[in-house]
Design a protein around this motif. Structure first.
Motif, short mmCIF file in Angstrom:
data_model
loop_
_atom_site.label_atom_id
_atom_site.label_comp_id
_atom_site.label_asym_id
_atom_site.label_seq_id
_atom_site.Cartn_x
_atom_site.Cartn_y
_atom_site.Cartn_z
N GLY A 48 104.12 48.90 64.99
CA GLY A 48 104.38 50.44 65.37
C GLY A 48 104.43 51.09 63.88
N THR A 49 105.74 50.17 63.31
CA THR A 49 106.06 51.30 62.15
C THR A 49 104.53 51.02 60.86
OG1 THR A 49 108.41 51.36 62.20
CG2 THR A 49 107.63 51.26 60.22
N GLU A 50 104.12 50.17 60.79
CA GLU A 50 102.46 50.27 60.00
C GLU A 50 101.96 51.06 60.44
OE1 GLU A 50 101.01 49.27 56.18
OE2 GLU A 50 102.74 48.64 57.00
N VAL A 51 101.35 50.82 61.44
CA VAL A 51 100.33 51.62 62.21
C VAL A 51 100.37 53.22 62.18
CG1 VAL A 51 98.95 52.50 63.76
CG2 VAL A 51 99.14 49.66 64.06
N LYS A 52 101.73 53.42 62.75
CA LYS A 52 102.09 54.84 62.42
C LYS A 52 101.96 55.55 60.67
CE LYS A 52 105.38 55.74 66.95
NZ LYS A 52 106.31 55.95 66.89
N ALA A 53 102.16 54.52 60.20
CA ALA A 53 102.10 54.56 58.71
C ALA A 53 100.76 54.62 57.63
CB ALA A 53 102.75 54.41 58.17
N TYR A 54 100.25 55.02 58.59
CA TYR A 54 98.29 54.54 57.98
C TYR A 54 97.51 56.15 57.64
CZ TYR A 54 97.30 49.98 60.51
OH TYR A 54 96.71 48.76 60.85
N GLY A 55 98.28 57.17 57.51
CA GLY A 55 97.77 58.44 57.30
C GLY A 55 98.19 57.99 55.86
N HIS A 56 99.71 57.54 55.33
CA HIS A 56 100.17 57.68 54.58
C HIS A 56 99.84 56.46 53.53
CE1 HIS A 56 104.25 57.60 51.63
NE2 HIS A 56 103.51 56.58 51.14
N LEU A 57 98.99 55.46 54.38
CA LEU A 57 98.71 54.25 53.39
C LEU A 57 97.06 54.52 52.78
CD1 LEU A 57 98.39 50.96 53.04
CD2 LEU A 57 97.70 50.66 55.00
N LEU A 106 112.43 49.97 64.71
CA LEU A 106 112.71 50.90 65.38
C LEU A 106 113.06 51.67 65.51
CD1 LEU A 106 110.65 51.42 68.69
CD2 LEU A 106 112.74 49.89 69.22
N ILE A 107 114.18 51.53 64.38
CA ILE A 107 115.19 52.22 63.97
C ILE A 107 115.38 52.82 63.63
CG2 ILE A 107 117.03 51.54 63.35
CD1 ILE A 107 119.19 52.57 64.65
N HIS A 108 115.20 52.54 61.84
CA HIS A 108 114.75 53.08 61.37
C HIS A 108 113.44 53.80 60.76
CE1 HIS A 108 119.02 52.23 60.58
NE2 HIS A 108 118.78 50.99 59.80
N GLY A 109 112.55 52.92 61.08
CA GLY A 109 111.07 53.20 60.22
C GLY A 109 110.32 53.98 61.45
N GLN A 110 111.03 53.66 62.62
CA GLN A 110 109.85 55.14 63.46
C GLN A 110 110.96 55.86 64.29
OE1 GLN A 110 107.52 53.08 66.74
NE2 GLN A 110 107.93 51.12 65.71
N ASN A 111 112.29 55.42 63.99
CA ASN A 111 113.44 57.12 64.49
C ASN A 111 112.99 56.93 66.06
OD1 ASN A 111 115.79 58.35 63.79
ND2 ASN A 111 114.24 60.46 63.63
N ILE A 112 113.12 55.86 65.89
CA ILE A 112 113.32 55.66 68.32
C ILE A 112 114.72 54.57 68.38
CG2 ILE A 112 111.86 54.67 69.84
CD1 ILE A 112 109.45 54.45 68.97
N ARG A 113 115.73 55.75 69.26
CA ARG A 113 117.25 55.09 69.45
C ARG A 113 117.27 54.99 71.08
NH1 ARG A 113 117.01 57.42 64.39
NH2 ARG A 113 118.89 56.43 62.55
N ASN A 114 116.60 56.66 71.48
CA ASN A 114 117.13 56.65 72.57
C ASN A 114 116.62 55.96 73.84
OD1 ASN A 114 119.48 57.65 72.04
ND2 ASN A 114 118.14 59.72 71.99
N GLU A 115 114.87 55.78 74.06
CA GLU A 115 113.88 55.41 74.77
C GLU A 115 114.08 53.87 74.67
OE1 GLU A 115 113.65 57.18 72.06
OE2 GLU A 115 111.96 58.56 72.19
N PRO A 131 128.91 47.46 67.80
CA PRO A 131 129.76 47.93 67.05
C PRO A 131 128.56 47.90 65.36
CG PRO A 131 131.30 46.61 67.68
CD PRO A 131 129.85 47.04 68.53
N GLY A 132 128.42 49.27 64.49
CA GLY A 132 127.28 49.02 63.91
C GLY A 132 126.23 48.57 64.18
N LYS A 133 125.65 49.07 65.40
CA LYS A 133 123.84 49.03 65.55
C LYS A 133 123.31 49.39 64.57
CE LYS A 133 123.98 53.18 67.92
NZ LYS A 133 124.31 54.00 69.43
N HIS A 134 123.73 50.47 64.10
CA HIS A 134 122.72 51.12 62.85
C HIS A 134 121.87 49.86 61.47
CE1 HIS A 134 126.14 52.57 61.52
NE2 HIS A 134 125.62 52.53 60.50
N PHE A 135 123.03 49.18 61.42
CA PHE A 135 123.28 47.81 60.23
C PHE A 135 121.86 47.06 60.24
CE2 PHE A 135 127.65 48.77 60.23
CZ PHE A 135 127.37 49.67 58.87
N CYS A 136 120.99 46.56 59.98
CA CYS A 136 120.17 45.60 59.69
C CYS A 136 120.57 44.48 59.97
CB CYS A 136 119.10 45.75 58.20
SG CYS A 136 117.66 44.93 58.41
#
Length: 151
Positions: A48-57, A106-115, A131-136
């Motif tokens: 999903g992150t890649e397809v959402k970035a096709y415009g940038h590609l 999802l969280i870093h590439g698409q900024n989707i957290r709550n859904e 705890p530390g859920k934002h870490f890879c």
């Protein structure tokens, strides 16, 4: 439609990634021109992150840029898509507690957290946070080092 091109793109093989993307862009644009599409729903966050970035590609490609941006604008993670629908809340699960760990893309590439949390909560799960859920977790990096690209 086939591979989105994310794996080869992450390995630095941009030309191959564009080849995969062009095949998908062509197929999806044909569908748009045919019966139409409201969304392209993707359940793998890296894809999903890649397809959402096709415009940038294709930002520097006059022939492909607009087609790619059109596709990027329709791409939705499944959690985004389902949360946009007017689905009534249903208590399907009782007394079940879950921990939700975000996919990095999802969280870093698409900024989707709550859904995703909203979907789980909507059916009755007691959603807890890590705890530390934002870490890879490091999985994708290790995966790319240990696995051959078979695309």
């Amino acid at each position: 439609m086939g591979c989105c091109g994310a794996l080869v793109h992450h390995l630095g093989r941009r030309d191959e990634a564009q080849k995969f993307a062009k095949a998908n862009i062509t197929s999806w644009n044909e569908e748009i021109e045919g019966k139409g599409l409201d969304a392209i729903v993707i359940n793998a966050s890296g894809c999903g992150t890649e397809v959402k970035a096709y415009g940038h590609l294709f930002k520097n490609d006059d022939h492909w840029r607009d087609k790619a941006e059109r596709i990027s604008s329709l791409a939705k993670d499944i959690s985004e898509f389902l949360n946009e629908q007017e689905i009534k809340s249903h208590q399907l699960v009782k007394n079940c507690t879950v921990l939700y760990h975000d996919a990095c893309s999802l969280i870093h590439g698409q900024n989707i957290r709550n859904e995703p949390r909203m979907l789980l909560d909507n059916v009755g799960f007691d959603v807890r946070e890590i705890p530390g859920k934002h870490f890879c977790c490091g999985s994708a990096g290790v995966y790319n080092l240990l696995q051959e690209a078979y695309v």
